[in-house]
Motif scaffolding. Structure first.
Motif, PDB file in Angstrom:
ATOM      1  N   GLU A 183       0.845  -1.196   0.000  1.00  9.09           N
ATOM      2  CA  GLU A 183       0.000   0.000   0.000  1.00  9.09           C
ATOM      3  C   GLU A 183       0.881   1.247   0.000  1.00  9.09           C
ATOM      4  O   GLU A 183       2.031   1.211   0.433  1.00  9.09           O
ATOM      5  N   ARG A 184       0.316   2.326  -0.452  1.00 12.05           N
ATOM      6  CA  ARG A 184       1.054   3.584  -0.525  1.00 12.05           C
ATOM      7  C   ARG A 184       1.425   4.086   0.872  1.00 12.05           C
ATOM      8  O   ARG A 184       0.592   4.088   1.787  1.00 12.05           O
ATOM      9  N   LEU A 185       2.674   4.505   1.022  1.00 12.63           N
ATOM     10  CA  LEU A 185       3.117   5.115   2.272  1.00 12.63           C
ATOM     11  C   LEU A 185       2.712   6.581   2.282  1.00 12.63           C
ATOM     12  O   LEU A 185       2.898   7.293   1.292  1.00 12.63           O
ATOM     13  N   GLU A 186       2.158   7.022   3.382  1.00 16.34           N
ATOM     14  CA  GLU A 186       1.671   8.396   3.485  1.00 16.34           C
ATOM     15  C   GLU A 186       2.821   9.334   3.825  1.00 16.34           C
ATOM     16  O   GLU A 186       3.000   9.756   4.973  1.00 16.34           O
ATOM     17  N   CYS A 187       3.621   9.629   2.813  1.00 14.83           N
ATOM     18  CA  CYS A 187       4.749  10.555   2.971  1.00 14.83           C
ATOM     19  C   CYS A 187       5.117  11.075   1.588  1.00 14.83           C
ATOM     20  O   CYS A 187       4.573  10.624   0.571  1.00 14.83           O
ATOM     21  N   GLY A 188       6.029  12.037   1.539  1.00  9.74           N
ATOM     22  CA  GLY A 188       6.453  12.595   0.259  1.00  9.74           C
ATOM     23  C   GLY A 188       7.258  11.604  -0.558  1.00  9.74           C
ATOM     24  O   GLY A 188       7.642  10.529  -0.073  1.00  9.74           O
ATOM     25  N   ASP A 189       7.538  11.966  -1.811  1.00  5.12           N
ATOM     26  CA  ASP A 189       8.265  11.068  -2.701  1.00  5.12           C
ATOM     27  C   ASP A 189       9.751  10.979  -2.370  1.00  5.12           C
ATOM     28  O   ASP A 189      10.423  10.036  -2.789  1.00  5.12           O
ATOM     29  N   ARG A 204      10.598   7.340  -3.514  1.00  9.24           N
ATOM     30  CA  ARG A 204       9.563   6.479  -4.099  1.00  9.24           C
ATOM     31  C   ARG A 204       9.937   6.263  -5.564  1.00  9.24           C
ATOM     32  O   ARG A 204       9.645   7.080  -6.434  1.00  9.24           O
ATOM     33  N   ASN A 205      10.611   5.164  -5.832  1.00  7.88           N
ATOM     34  CA  ASN A 205      11.156   4.912  -7.162  1.00  7.88           C
ATOM     35  C   ASN A 205      10.068   4.869  -8.233  1.00  7.88           C
ATOM     36  O   ASN A 205      10.257   5.344  -9.356  1.00  7.88           O
ATOM     37  N   GLY A 206       8.919   4.308  -7.883  1.00  8.89           N
ATOM     38  CA  GLY A 206       7.835   4.186  -8.855  1.00  8.89           C
ATOM     39  C   GLY A 206       7.225   5.502  -9.277  1.00  8.89           C
ATOM     40  O   GLY A 206       6.482   5.561 -10.263  1.00  8.89           O
ATOM     41  N   ALA A 207       7.541   6.589  -8.550  1.00  7.52           N
ATOM     42  CA  ALA A 207       6.973   7.902  -8.879  1.00  7.52           C
ATOM     43  C   ALA A 207       7.882   8.727  -9.782  1.00  7.52           C
ATOM     44  O   ALA A 207       7.505   9.813 -10.204  1.00  7.52           O
ATOM     45  N   LYS A 208       9.069   8.232 -10.091  1.00  5.61           N
ATOM     46  CA  LYS A 208       9.952   8.959 -10.992  1.00  5.61           C
ATOM     47  C   LYS A 208       9.352   8.994 -12.395  1.00  5.61           C
ATOM     48  O   LYS A 208       8.537   8.136 -12.757  1.00  5.61           O
ATOM     49  N   SER A 216       7.342   1.243  -4.946  1.00  5.81           N
ATOM     50  CA  SER A 216       8.709   0.739  -4.791  1.00  5.81           C
ATOM     51  C   SER A 216       9.595   1.856  -4.266  1.00  5.81           C
ATOM     52  O   SER A 216       9.514   2.993  -4.734  1.00  5.81           O
ATOM     53  N   TRP A 217      10.443   1.515  -3.319  1.00  7.97           N
ATOM     54  CA  TRP A 217      11.292   2.504  -2.665  1.00  7.97           C
ATOM     55  C   TRP A 217      12.757   2.070  -2.708  1.00  7.97           C
ATOM     56  O   TRP A 217      13.070   0.875  -2.628  1.00  7.97           O
ATOM     57  N   VAL A 218      13.632   3.071  -2.811  1.00 13.39           N
ATOM     58  CA  VAL A 218      15.070   2.866  -2.654  1.00 13.39           C
ATOM     59  C   VAL A 218      15.517   3.696  -1.465  1.00 13.39           C
ATOM     60  O   VAL A 218      15.205   4.895  -1.382  1.00 13.39           O
TER      61      VAL A 218
END
Length: 313
Positions: A183-189, A204-208, A216-218
């Motif tokens: 699920e989406r984390l409630e924070c900035g990218d 938030r890698n998927g938002a690039k 997906s996060w790095v």
């Protein structure tokens, strides 16, 4: 007969150098121990729930301040291999659809031998002999476009001055966490850590631009934390970075669908004073890399380009 120019390392520095040389009609062969184009602008794939998810687990973005590099970035933009990423800053750029896209674009027209490890370079008459996976290749000139610590090993018995410059350059490590959440984390990218924090960066890698929109996060560990935990097992490091990230981002903990850690042993070089590129015309030996300037993608391109100009001059 020996071929003209060998470049060890097909990252940004080596490819930038090769591109300039090839434009002048020089014959260039690149050797890289990796399986494909990326270096520290790497992208890793993972199969999660039947879908392929990509993580830019190395360099997160780059900037363009030199006019020559700005022209190169404009060309990449016209080819749709880079895009601006406002979340990281007004002057931030990323490769599209993955961070290694510019590296692929540079490598495509060149002769690159992937999964080719150069273990030794030896002066031979007026040229050089390279040991590549126990096969000998002969060239008139050799360029090293690899991290300082690796360059120091190859230069140890070939060029004392260049070897000393490489040895005096120390690189700090970075542990990288790749995590996919249900699920989406409630924070900035983007999350930037402060002094003393375990996590120095998270995105938030998927938002690039050009990505799939997945959660997906790095997450990058700070240099000091990564050094302290350098020799720990990847699974243990992944868990620690996950906990630290969720705490710093102030979000509700949730179990990731996928989690893996990668250790960048030579992530951030601390350059010493000296030229931006090294070239010995008599020996026909050159060295390029961001570690000669500052640890940035742009610096790697500048070093490789300036070395090519020195060779051509």
């Amino acid at each position: 007969m020996p071929r003209e120019i060998a470049i060890v390392g097909a990252g940004m520095a080596g490819l930038a150098c090769a591109t300039q040389l090839a434009r002048d009609g020089r014959q260039v062969t690149l050797f890289d121990k990796g399986r494909g184009p990326d270096g520290r602008m790497a992208t890793r794939r993972a199969e999660i729930g039947g879908e392929t998810v990509r993580f830019d687990h190395g360099a997160q973005y780059f900037t363009a301040r030199d006019s020559g590099f700005q022209e190169q970035v404009a060309l990449w933009e016209s080819e749709s291999v880079v895009a601006r990423w406002p979340a990281a800053g007004e002057d931030a750029w990323v490769g599209t659809p993955a961070m290694n896209a510019p590296i692929k674009a540079l490598a495509e027209p060149l002769e690159v031998q992937w999964a080719a490890r150069v273990t030794d370079i030896v002066k031979s008459g007026q040229g050089w002999r390279l040991n590549v996976d126990d096969e000998i290749h002969e060239f008139e000139s050799v360029v090293l476009g690899i991290p300082a610590e690796q360059a120091a090993e190859l230069l140890a018995n070939t060029h004392a001055e260049f070897a000393d410059r490489a040895r005096r350059t120390q690189s700090r490590p970075c542990w990288a966490l790749m995590a996919q959440f249900p699920e989406r984390l409630e924070c900035g990218d983007v999350l930037r850590g402060g002094e003393g924090d375990t996590v120095s960066w998270a995105a938030r890698n998927g938002a690039k631009p050009g990505r799939d929109g997945s959660e997906s996060w790095v997450v990058h560990g700070s240099p000091d934390w990564s050094l302290t935990h350098l020799k720990e097992e990847a699974d243990s490091v992944a868990g620690q970075l996950l906990d630290a990230f969720l705490h710093q981002a102030e979000v509700m903990p949730q179990a990731p669908l996928h989690m893996a850690a990668h250790r960048w042993r030579f992530a951030m070089a601390e350059p010493v004073d000296g030229p931006d590129a090294l070239w010995n015309a008599e020996a026909r030996l050159g060295v390029a890399g961001d570690w000669l300037i500052v640890p940035r993608v742009e610096a790697a391109w500048l070093s490789g380009t300036r070395l090519a100009r020195a060779i051509l001059a």
